[in-house]
Design a protein around this motif. Sequence first.
Motif, PDB file in Angstrom:
ATOM      1  N   PRO A 190     -29.269 -22.808 -18.252  1.00 53.69           N
ATOM      2  CA  PRO A 190     -28.208 -22.855 -17.236  1.00 53.69           C
ATOM      3  C   PRO A 190     -26.852 -22.336 -17.730  1.00 53.69           C
ATOM      4  CG  PRO A 190     -28.693 -25.063 -18.033  1.00 53.69           C
ATOM      5  CD  PRO A 190     -29.694 -24.141 -18.656  1.00 53.69           C
ATOM      6  N   VAL A 191     -26.696 -22.184 -19.039  1.00 50.22           N
ATOM      7  CA  VAL A 191     -25.420 -21.729 -19.592  1.00 50.22           C
ATOM      8  C   VAL A 191     -25.391 -20.218 -19.767  1.00 50.22           C
ATOM      9  CG1 VAL A 191     -23.848 -21.911 -21.564  1.00 50.22           C
ATOM     10  CG2 VAL A 191     -25.035 -23.943 -20.730  1.00 50.22           C
ATOM     11  N   CYS A 192     -26.396 -19.681 -20.460  1.00 47.05           N
ATOM     12  CA  CYS A 192     -26.351 -18.246 -20.781  1.00 47.05           C
ATOM     13  C   CYS A 192     -27.389 -17.406 -20.031  1.00 47.05           C
ATOM     14  CB  CYS A 192     -26.507 -18.046 -22.281  1.00 47.05           C
ATOM     15  SG  CYS A 192     -28.139 -18.474 -22.898  1.00 47.05           S
ATOM     16  N   GLY A 193     -28.349 -18.056 -19.357  1.00 41.93           N
ATOM     17  CA  GLY A 193     -29.342 -17.313 -18.588  1.00 41.93           C
ATOM     18  C   GLY A 193     -30.519 -16.799 -19.396  1.00 41.93           C
ATOM     19  N   THR A 194     -30.561 -17.090 -20.684  1.00 42.74           N
ATOM     20  CA  THR A 194     -31.657 -16.655 -21.547  1.00 42.74           C
ATOM     21  C   THR A 194     -32.915 -17.454 -21.217  1.00 42.74           C
ATOM     22  OG1 THR A 194     -30.053 -16.272 -23.306  1.00 42.74           O
ATOM     23  CG2 THR A 194     -32.340 -16.374 -23.981  1.00 42.74           C
ATOM     24  N   THR A 195     -34.085 -16.860 -21.431  1.00 41.58           N
ATOM     25  CA  THR A 195     -35.345 -17.553 -21.220  1.00 41.58           C
ATOM     26  C   THR A 195     -35.474 -18.699 -22.215  1.00 41.58           C
ATOM     27  OG1 THR A 195     -36.365 -15.500 -20.467  1.00 41.58           O
ATOM     28  CG2 THR A 195     -37.860 -17.268 -21.131  1.00 41.58           C
ATOM     29  N   VAL A 196     -35.865 -19.859 -21.705  1.00 42.50           N
ATOM     30  CA  VAL A 196     -36.020 -21.049 -22.544  1.00 42.50           C
ATOM     31  C   VAL A 196     -37.467 -21.118 -23.011  1.00 42.50           C
ATOM     32  CG1 VAL A 196     -35.891 -23.562 -22.602  1.00 42.50           C
ATOM     33  CG2 VAL A 196     -34.202 -22.266 -21.301  1.00 42.50           C
ATOM     34  N   LYS A 197     -37.638 -21.225 -24.325  1.00 49.69           N
ATOM     35  CA  LYS A 197     -38.981 -21.313 -24.914  1.00 49.69           C
ATOM     36  C   LYS A 197     -39.154 -22.700 -25.514  1.00 49.69           C
ATOM     37  CE  LYS A 197     -38.886 -16.445 -26.070  1.00 49.69           C
ATOM     38  NZ  LYS A 197     -38.701 -15.463 -27.109  1.00 49.69           N
ATOM     39  N   GLY A 198     -40.372 -23.206 -25.443  1.00 50.97           N
ATOM     40  CA  GLY A 198     -40.648 -24.511 -26.045  1.00 50.97           C
ATOM     41  C   GLY A 198     -41.228 -25.476 -25.040  1.00 50.97           C
ATOM     42  N   ARG A 199     -40.926 -26.756 -25.231  1.00 45.45           N
ATOM     43  CA  ARG A 199     -41.469 -27.816 -24.372  1.00 45.45           C
ATOM     44  C   ARG A 199     -41.200 -27.545 -22.895  1.00 45.45           C
ATOM     45  NH1 ARG A 199     -37.919 -31.020 -27.182  1.00 45.45           N
ATOM     46  NH2 ARG A 199     -37.238 -31.779 -25.153  1.00 45.45           N
ATOM     47  N   SER A 200     -42.033 -28.093 -22.054  1.00 46.51           N
ATOM     48  CA  SER A 200     -41.891 -27.857 -20.613  1.00 46.51           C
ATOM     49  C   SER A 200     -40.647 -28.534 -20.030  1.00 46.51           C
ATOM     50  CB  SER A 200     -43.134 -28.357 -19.875  1.00 46.51           C
ATOM     51  OG  SER A 200     -43.295 -29.748 -20.086  1.00 46.51           O
ATOM     52  N   ASP A 201     -40.137 -29.566 -20.719  1.00 46.42           N
ATOM     53  CA  ASP A 201     -38.940 -30.251 -20.214  1.00 46.42           C
ATOM     54  C   ASP A 201     -37.655 -29.788 -20.904  1.00 46.42           C
ATOM     55  OD1 ASP A 201     -39.572 -31.388 -22.662  1.00 46.42           O
ATOM     56  OD2 ASP A 201     -39.024 -33.421 -22.057  1.00 46.42           O
ATOM     57  N   LYS A 202     -37.768 -28.774 -21.736  1.00 43.78           N
ATOM     58  CA  LYS A 202     -36.598 -28.259 -22.441  1.00 43.78           C
ATOM     59  C   LYS A 202     -35.697 -27.531 -21.438  1.00 43.78           C
ATOM     60  CE  LYS A 202     -35.363 -25.659 -26.575  1.00 43.78           C
ATOM     61  NZ  LYS A 202     -35.860 -24.804 -27.655  1.00 43.78           N
ATOM     62  N   LYS A 203     -34.404 -27.832 -21.461  1.00 40.34           N
ATOM     63  CA  LYS A 203     -33.476 -27.309 -20.463  1.00 40.34           C
ATOM     64  C   LYS A 203     -32.608 -26.154 -20.985  1.00 40.34           C
ATOM     65  CE  LYS A 203     -30.031 -29.118 -17.225  1.00 40.34           C
ATOM     66  NZ  LYS A 203     -29.283 -30.298 -16.792  1.00 40.34           N
ATOM     67  N   TYR A 204     -32.281 -26.174 -22.275  1.00 44.58           N
ATOM     68  CA  TYR A 204     -31.372 -25.185 -22.860  1.00 44.58           C
ATOM     69  C   TYR A 204     -32.105 -24.337 -23.902  1.00 44.58           C
ATOM     70  CZ  TYR A 204     -28.085 -28.519 -20.865  1.00 44.58           C
ATOM     71  OH  TYR A 204     -27.425 -29.350 -20.010  1.00 44.58           O
ATOM     72  N   CYS A 205     -31.574 -23.136 -24.131  1.00 44.47           N
ATOM     73  CA  CYS A 205     -32.201 -22.242 -25.110  1.00 44.47           C
ATOM     74  C   CYS A 205     -31.842 -22.629 -26.546  1.00 44.47           C
ATOM     75  CB  CYS A 205     -31.799 -20.798 -24.839  1.00 44.47           C
ATOM     76  SG  CYS A 205     -30.037 -20.467 -25.064  1.00 44.47           S
ATOM     77  N   CYS A 206     -30.691 -23.284 -26.741  1.00 46.25           N
ATOM     78  CA  CYS A 206     -30.253 -23.655 -28.089  1.00 46.25           C
ATOM     79  C   CYS A 206     -29.276 -24.829 -28.024  1.00 46.25           C
ATOM     80  CB  CYS A 206     -29.599 -22.460 -28.782  1.00 46.25           C
ATOM     81  SG  CYS A 206     -28.099 -21.877 -27.959  1.00 46.25           S
ATOM     82  N   LYS A 207     -28.958 -25.377 -29.185  1.00 44.02           N
ATOM     83  CA  LYS A 207     -28.033 -26.511 -29.269  1.00 44.02           C
ATOM     84  C   LYS A 207     -26.625 -26.131 -28.815  1.00 44.02           C
ATOM     85  CE  LYS A 207     -30.398 -29.016 -32.932  1.00 44.02           C
ATOM     86  NZ  LYS A 207     -30.330 -29.504 -34.314  1.00 44.02           N
ATOM     87  N   LYS A 208     -26.232 -24.898 -29.089  1.00 43.55           N
ATOM     88  CA  LYS A 208     -24.893 -24.436 -28.712  1.00 43.55           C
ATOM     89  C   LYS A 208     -24.718 -24.478 -27.187  1.00 43.55           C
ATOM     90  CE  LYS A 208     -21.718 -20.533 -29.090  1.00 43.55           C
ATOM     91  NZ  LYS A 208     -21.544 -19.156 -29.551  1.00 43.55           N
ATOM     92  N   CYS A 209     -25.714 -23.994 -26.452  1.00 40.01           N
ATOM     93  CA  CYS A 209     -25.635 -24.004 -24.987  1.00 40.01           C
ATOM     94  C   CYS A 209     -25.650 -25.429 -24.449  1.00 40.01           C
ATOM     95  CB  CYS A 209     -26.783 -23.194 -24.384  1.00 40.01           C
ATOM     96  SG  CYS A 209     -26.503 -21.407 -24.478  1.00 40.01           S
ATOM     97  N   LYS A 210     -26.428 -26.301 -25.058  1.00 39.92           N
ATOM     98  CA  LYS A 210     -26.461 -27.701 -24.641  1.00 39.92           C
ATOM     99  C   LYS A 210     -25.079 -28.329 -24.829  1.00 39.92           C
ATOM    100  CE  LYS A 210     -28.852 -32.061 -25.439  1.00 39.92           C
ATOM    101  NZ  LYS A 210     -29.905 -32.756 -26.184  1.00 39.92           N
ATOM    102  N   SER A 211     -24.462 -28.046 -25.971  1.00 39.55           N
ATOM    103  CA  SER A 211     -23.137 -28.579 -26.274  1.00 39.55           C
ATOM    104  C   SER A 211     -22.083 -28.052 -25.297  1.00 39.55           C
ATOM    105  CB  SER A 211     -22.758 -28.221 -27.715  1.00 39.55           C
ATOM    106  OG  SER A 211     -21.475 -28.676 -28.011  1.00 39.55           O
ATOM    107  N   ILE A 212     -22.142 -26.769 -24.993  1.00 40.70           N
ATOM    108  CA  ILE A 212     -21.205 -26.158 -24.049  1.00 40.70           C
ATOM    109  C   ILE A 212     -21.323 -26.822 -22.686  1.00 40.70           C
ATOM    110  CG2 ILE A 212     -20.737 -24.048 -22.716  1.00 40.70           C
ATOM    111  CD1 ILE A 212     -21.423 -22.468 -25.310  1.00 40.70           C
TER     112      ILE A 212
END
Length: 124
Positions: free
Chosen positions: A8-30
């Motif tokens: 939701p922050v940068c628009g990059t494809t999220v990889k990993g668990r099905s409930d993962k919301k962000y692509c990285c910790k930086k975007c989650k923090s932002i």
Amino acid sequence: MNNLRTCPVCGTTVKGRSDKKYCCKKCKSIDQYENRQKSEGFYIRVDRQLKINRKILKRYNKSGYSVIRKNELLEEGFNPKFFTHYWKNKKEDIYLFVYEFGFLSKKDGDKEKYVLVTWQDYMN
């Protein structure tokens, strides 16, 4: 079933668990920071101004009692509308405090001044 999710922050494809919301910790923090700015904006602004006021009063009142031109404090960013508590002396003067540093508005002729004090035990 491959469901493409985007950050939701940068628009990059999220990889990993099905409930993962962000692509990285930086975007989650932002995202968390921006949400906090919206939900707690008033608190953050008041707290910031109280810290500015305390810092200015501390800088100008090293002796525990000082008198200074009101304009000088206002130019530094002091805002007298933000204070934590007040104390009334026997003469009925009301000192406004920002934590342990207080100020009293006085007029000396046509000049507006602040009397700066530091909280004392007898003020309890």
